[in-house]
Design an enzyme around this catalytic site. Structure first.
Site, PDB file in Angstrom:
ATOM      1  N   LYS A 171       3.458   6.222   9.017  1.00 55.69           N
ATOM      2  CA  LYS A 171       3.505   6.147   7.554  1.00 55.69           C
ATOM      3  C   LYS A 171       2.731   4.945   7.015  1.00 55.69           C
ATOM      4  CE  LYS A 171       7.679   8.632   6.591  1.00 55.69           C
ATOM      5  NZ  LYS A 171       9.111   8.517   6.820  1.00 55.69           N
ATOM      6  N   PHE A 172       2.159   5.117   5.815  1.00 53.64           N
ATOM      7  CA  PHE A 172       1.481   4.041   5.071  1.00 53.64           C
ATOM      8  C   PHE A 172       0.335   3.420   5.884  1.00 53.64           C
ATOM      9  CE2 PHE A 172       6.064   3.986   3.920  1.00 53.64           C
ATOM     10  CZ  PHE A 172       5.919   4.689   2.725  1.00 53.64           C
ATOM     11  N   ARG A 173      -0.276   4.241   6.732  1.00 56.53           N
ATOM     12  CA  ARG A 173      -1.429   3.795   7.544  1.00 56.53           C
ATOM     13  C   ARG A 173      -1.090   2.652   8.503  1.00 56.53           C
ATOM     14  NH1 ARG A 173      -5.459   6.983   6.530  1.00 56.53           N
ATOM     15  NH2 ARG A 173      -5.481   7.994   4.524  1.00 56.53           N
ATOM     16  N   LEU A 174       0.213   2.495   8.803  1.00 56.77           N
ATOM     17  CA  LEU A 174       0.611   1.466   9.781  1.00 56.77           C
ATOM     18  C   LEU A 174       0.679   2.143  11.149  1.00 56.77           C
ATOM     19  CD1 LEU A 174       3.260  -0.371   7.593  1.00 56.77           C
ATOM     20  CD2 LEU A 174       0.880  -0.978   8.004  1.00 56.77           C
ATOM     21  N   HIS A 175      -0.487   2.608  11.596  1.00 55.82           N
ATOM     22  CA  HIS A 175      -0.551   3.448  12.782  1.00 55.82           C
ATOM     23  C   HIS A 175      -0.235   2.684  14.060  1.00 55.82           C
ATOM     24  CE1 HIS A 175      -2.468   5.877   9.821  1.00 55.82           C
ATOM     25  NE2 HIS A 175      -3.517   5.084   9.748  1.00 55.82           N
TER      26      HIS A 175
END
Ligand SMILES: Cc1cc2nc3c(=O)[nH]c(=O)nc-3n(C[C@H](O)[C@H](O)[C@H](O)COP(=O)(O)O)c2cc1C
Length: 194
Positions: A171-175
């Protein structure tokens, strides 16, 4: 993402998931090669084997990629499964697979694909589609219903990995990113900022 001690078994798990969810060719991967001067080129190939040695693909040995591999054995691989929002990157160097391994894979291919391997002068200029169709017809007649041996200009490469990175969308590009590096002590893992 669970941190498996072995990247090859993690890769098998991800590939098994991709086989269930991808619409086609879950084993398609980009292969980056470079000339001896470091000028890169990239194209898709199909991954045809994975084990503790590394990643295997097959191609025409007179193709552009094979020419670049002959002068620079370093490659990059990248697989991206849209349905899973996952990516795997591999860095390593290639070596040729044995004739026995290449023969066994070649013989497992459909008859028309084996004829196609004979007919295609991969990456060389062609006058028109008819030239290819004529060559397919010629080799079809030549081999008849007999055996079709592997051409000596067609073979496989094994990418021996130095590093394998697993990327998983969060989520939220917190890969999540986990990198496995081959060391004298075996695989060492690290996490990277996304
Ligand atoms: C999904 C996909 C899979 C492909 N698989 C292979 C393959 O396994 N081997 C191969 O030689 N070319 C394969 N190709 C064709 C290559 O992308 C490329 O056009 C060809 O190998 C010539 O590349 P080169 O001129 O850089 O040598 C595939 C193409 C696509 C789109």
């Amino acid at each position: 993402m669970t941190q498996s001690p072995n990247p090859i078994s993690l890769f098998h798990d991800w590939m098994a998931e991709a086989e269930k969810s991808e619409p086609n060719d879950p084993n398609a991967m980009s292969l980056a090669t470079a000339t001896k001067d470091g000028v890169p080129s990239v194209r898709m190939v199909l991954l045809k084997g994975v084990d503790e040695r590394g990643f295997v693909f097959y191609t025409n040995l007179n193709s552009r990629k094979a020419g670049e591999l002959a002068e620079n054995s370093n490659v990059g691989l990248c697989l991206h499964w849209k349905s899973l929002r996952k990516q795997v990157r591999v860095e390593g160097a290639v070596e040729r697979v044995s004739d026995e391994e290449a023969d066994a894979y070649f013989q497992s291919r459909a008859r028309v694909s084996r004829i196609g391997a004979w007919a295609s002068r991969q990456s060389q200029e062609m006058e028109g589609r008819f030239e290819l169709e004529k060559r397919v017809a010629e080799y079809t007649a030549k081999f008849g219903v007999g055996e079709i041996p592997r051409p000596d200009f067609w073979g496989g490469f094994l990418v021996r990995p130095r590093a394998i990175e697993f990327w998983s969308d969060q989520k939220f590009r917190l890969h999540d990113r986990i990198v496995y590096k081959m060391t004298d002590e075996g695989w060492q893992t690290t996490r990277l900022f996304p």
